[in-house]
Design a protein around this motif. Structure first.
Motif, PDB file in Angstrom:
ATOM      1  N   GLY A 102      58.366 106.190 -21.922  1.00  0.00           N
ATOM      2  CA  GLY A 102      59.169 105.400 -22.599  1.00  0.00           C
ATOM      3  C   GLY A 102      59.648 106.285 -23.904  1.00  0.00           C
ATOM      4  O   GLY A 102      60.075 105.675 -24.871  1.00  0.00           O
ATOM      5  N   HIS A 103      59.790 107.596 -23.647  1.00  0.00           N
ATOM      6  CA  HIS A 103      59.957 108.598 -24.916  1.00  0.00           C
ATOM      7  C   HIS A 103      61.442 108.188 -25.566  1.00  0.00           C
ATOM      8  O   HIS A 103      61.370 108.483 -26.873  1.00  0.00           O
ATOM      9  N   LEU A 104      62.307 107.601 -24.996  1.00  0.00           N
ATOM     10  CA  LEU A 104      63.624 107.359 -25.642  1.00  0.00           C
ATOM     11  C   LEU A 104      63.365 106.441 -26.870  1.00  0.00           C
ATOM     12  O   LEU A 104      63.956 106.565 -27.856  1.00  0.00           O
ATOM     13  N   TYR A 105      62.295 105.559 -26.613  1.00  0.00           N
ATOM     14  CA  TYR A 105      61.974 104.310 -27.707  1.00  0.00           C
ATOM     15  C   TYR A 105      60.821 105.046 -28.482  1.00  0.00           C
ATOM     16  O   TYR A 105      60.295 103.993 -29.542  1.00  0.00           O
ATOM     17  N   ALA A 106      60.548 106.161 -28.657  1.00  0.00           N
ATOM     18  CA  ALA A 106      59.517 106.689 -29.661  1.00  0.00           C
ATOM     19  C   ALA A 106      58.189 105.785 -29.790  1.00  0.00           C
ATOM     20  O   ALA A 106      57.823 105.514 -30.647  1.00  0.00           O
ATOM     21  N   PRO A 107      57.525 105.997 -28.554  1.00  0.00           N
ATOM     22  CA  PRO A 107      56.245 105.302 -28.420  1.00  0.00           C
ATOM     23  C   PRO A 107      55.430 105.972 -29.479  1.00  0.00           C
ATOM     24  O   PRO A 107      54.283 105.316 -29.912  1.00  0.00           O
ATOM     25  N   MET A 108      55.254 107.224 -29.641  1.00  0.00           N
ATOM     26  CA  MET A 108      54.228 107.925 -30.652  1.00  0.00           C
ATOM     27  C   MET A 108      54.153 107.242 -32.066  1.00  0.00           C
ATOM     28  O   MET A 108      53.436 107.227 -32.634  1.00  0.00           O
ATOM     29  N   ARG A 109      55.435 106.814 -32.625  1.00  0.00           N
ATOM     30  CA  ARG A 109      55.346 106.218 -33.917  1.00  0.00           C
ATOM     31  C   ARG A 109      54.267 105.027 -33.885  1.00  0.00           C
ATOM     32  O   ARG A 109      53.766 104.640 -35.207  1.00  0.00           O
ATOM     33  N   THR A 110      54.227 104.290 -32.931  1.00  0.00           N
ATOM     34  CA  THR A 110      53.219 103.124 -32.891  1.00  0.00           C
ATOM     35  C   THR A 110      51.947 103.724 -32.831  1.00  0.00           C
ATOM     36  O   THR A 110      50.963 103.407 -33.656  1.00  0.00           O
ATOM     37  N   PRO A 247      64.497  99.385 -29.406  1.00  0.00           N
ATOM     38  CA  PRO A 247      63.832  98.537 -30.339  1.00  0.00           C
ATOM     39  C   PRO A 247      63.721  98.570 -31.843  1.00  0.00           C
ATOM     40  O   PRO A 247      64.339  99.789 -32.264  1.00  0.00           O
ATOM     41  N   ALA A 248      63.749  97.729 -32.469  1.00  0.00           N
ATOM     42  CA  ALA A 248      64.329  97.577 -34.007  1.00  0.00           C
ATOM     43  C   ALA A 248      63.823  98.653 -34.696  1.00  0.00           C
ATOM     44  O   ALA A 248      64.373  99.109 -35.854  1.00  0.00           O
ATOM     45  N   ASP A 249      62.539  99.324 -34.689  1.00  0.00           N
ATOM     46  CA  ASP A 249      61.892 100.108 -35.552  1.00  0.00           C
ATOM     47  C   ASP A 249      62.071 101.591 -34.958  1.00  0.00           C
ATOM     48  O   ASP A 249      61.545 102.490 -35.792  1.00  0.00           O
ATOM     49  N   VAL A 250      62.830 101.886 -34.219  1.00  0.00           N
ATOM     50  CA  VAL A 250      62.969 103.019 -33.642  1.00  0.00           C
ATOM     51  C   VAL A 250      63.721 103.968 -34.822  1.00  0.00           C
ATOM     52  O   VAL A 250      64.934 103.401 -35.120  1.00  0.00           O
ATOM     53  N   PRO A 251      63.165 105.193 -35.230  1.00  0.00           N
ATOM     54  CA  PRO A 251      64.016 105.846 -36.298  1.00  0.00           C
ATOM     55  C   PRO A 251      65.280 106.308 -35.419  1.00  0.00           C
ATOM     56  O   PRO A 251      65.239 107.323 -34.650  1.00  0.00           O
TER      57      PRO A 251
END
Length: 321
Positions: A102-110, A247-251
């Motif tokens: 799900g890389h478009l939604y930046a899973p690594m930030r979580t 998702p709301a917190d995606v940079p």
């Protein structure tokens, strides 16, 4: 000690994976062997047990009654075998491999929030293509833990894997500043019904967006290649009749001319989950799972109110109530 049959675990594993996928070709690919070798393992297991486990039709494979009865015991046997090996193997120094999708939604930030708080655990992050790809890597032992959106897939049961909900993230709508709804402080999902939803792949491959469109009456969609978040945002900016969901917190990258607007009434939630192999787990997996649970509780990542929020596949997710 009680004498018992000397079962070949490779044959048991071949049965378990084939029973999960009901496809000899895909099962052989997951196991990293040829289809001929897989068929031989299944045939020899059937000979040892004195029972036919699969009905091999011309166009489909199905489990016999004996095969259905053995799926649970096979999973428990493989789990016990993994625990047996882990008890004798010193793997404390091997990093825990964690793959995201799900890389478009930046899973690594979580993931980073949790990993940064685990100085005693070495985590080796990696990338998987999608949920089936990471699930197959887990079953092969190529990775130890997955993080992304876990959802039902027709014909796939993910036998031998466990999952736990890790985060529920509110979803915003992204609009061009020239869009008729862009000036709103908050929007209802139903307000988007007359717009065109931009999808960074075919809608059949995007479970969350497909279910959002079905639930809220989005009749018009437009699909393109997933060329990254900046490309998707630029497409929305350049097509003021379009919108997309994030998702709301995606940079967000610095792309002028777009605006993110919260959704409410109900608020859509994007579910992030952890996925792991039940057999032969990494010895520090429990520490990582506990850290996700503690971090999620502290940051209130798992708040869900059915009167306020919309969460697809709620019946398939753990830890929500």
């Amino acid at each position: 000690m009680h004498p018992g049959p000397d079962l070949d675990l490779a044959r048991v594993r071949a049965f378990a994976v084939t029973a999960e996928l009901l496809h000899f070709g895909r099962a052989a690919e997951v196991l990293g062997i040829t289809q001929q070798a897989l068929s031989k393992r299944i045939a020899r297991l059937e000979g040892e047990l004195g029972a036919v486990l699969f009905d091999r039709g011309a166009s489909a494979v199905s489990l016999t009654a004996a095969g259905e009865a053995l799926t649970g015991p096979a999973a428990r046997l493989l789990t016990a075998a993994g625990e047996f090996v882990a008890a004798a193997r010193d793997t404390e120094t091997r990093p825990l491999r964690l793959d995201v999708w799900g890389h478009l939604y930046a899973p690594m930030r979580t993931v980073a929030h949790v990993v940064d708080a685990l100085p005693g655990v070495a985590v080796e992050p990696g990338s998987g293509r999608d949920l089936p790809g990471v699930a197959d890597a887990l079953l092969r032992g190529d990775t130890d833990l997955g993080f992304g959106r876990v959802h039902p897939i027709p014909g796939r049961r993910f036998a031998g894997l466990a999952h736990r909900l890790a985060r529920l993230e509110p979803v915003d709508v992204l609009l061009a500043v020239g869009h008729p709804l862009a000036a709103a402080d908050v929007l209802r999902p139903g307000d988007l019904a007359d717009g065109v939803m931009w999808c960074p792949a075919s809608l059949e491959r995007l479970d969350f967006l497909r279910k959002f469109a079905d639930r809220f009456g989005i009749a018009r969609t437009e699909a393109g290649a997933n060329l990254g978040l900046a490309h998707s945002i630029e497409h929305v900016r350049d097509h003021p009749d379009c919108f997309t969901l994030l998702p709301a917190d995606v940079p967000l990258p610095d792309v002028p001319g777009v605006r993110a607007v919260p959704l409410a009434g109900p608020t859509p939630l994007y579910a992030w989950s952890l996925l792991w192999r039940e057999a032969d787990p990494h010895p520090q997996l429990g520490d990582v799972l506990a850290a996700f649970a503690e971090h999620g509780a502290r940051r209130r990542w798992l708040e869900y109110d059915p009167d306020r929020d919309w969460l697809p596949d709620i019946e398939a997710l753990d830890g929500v109530g």
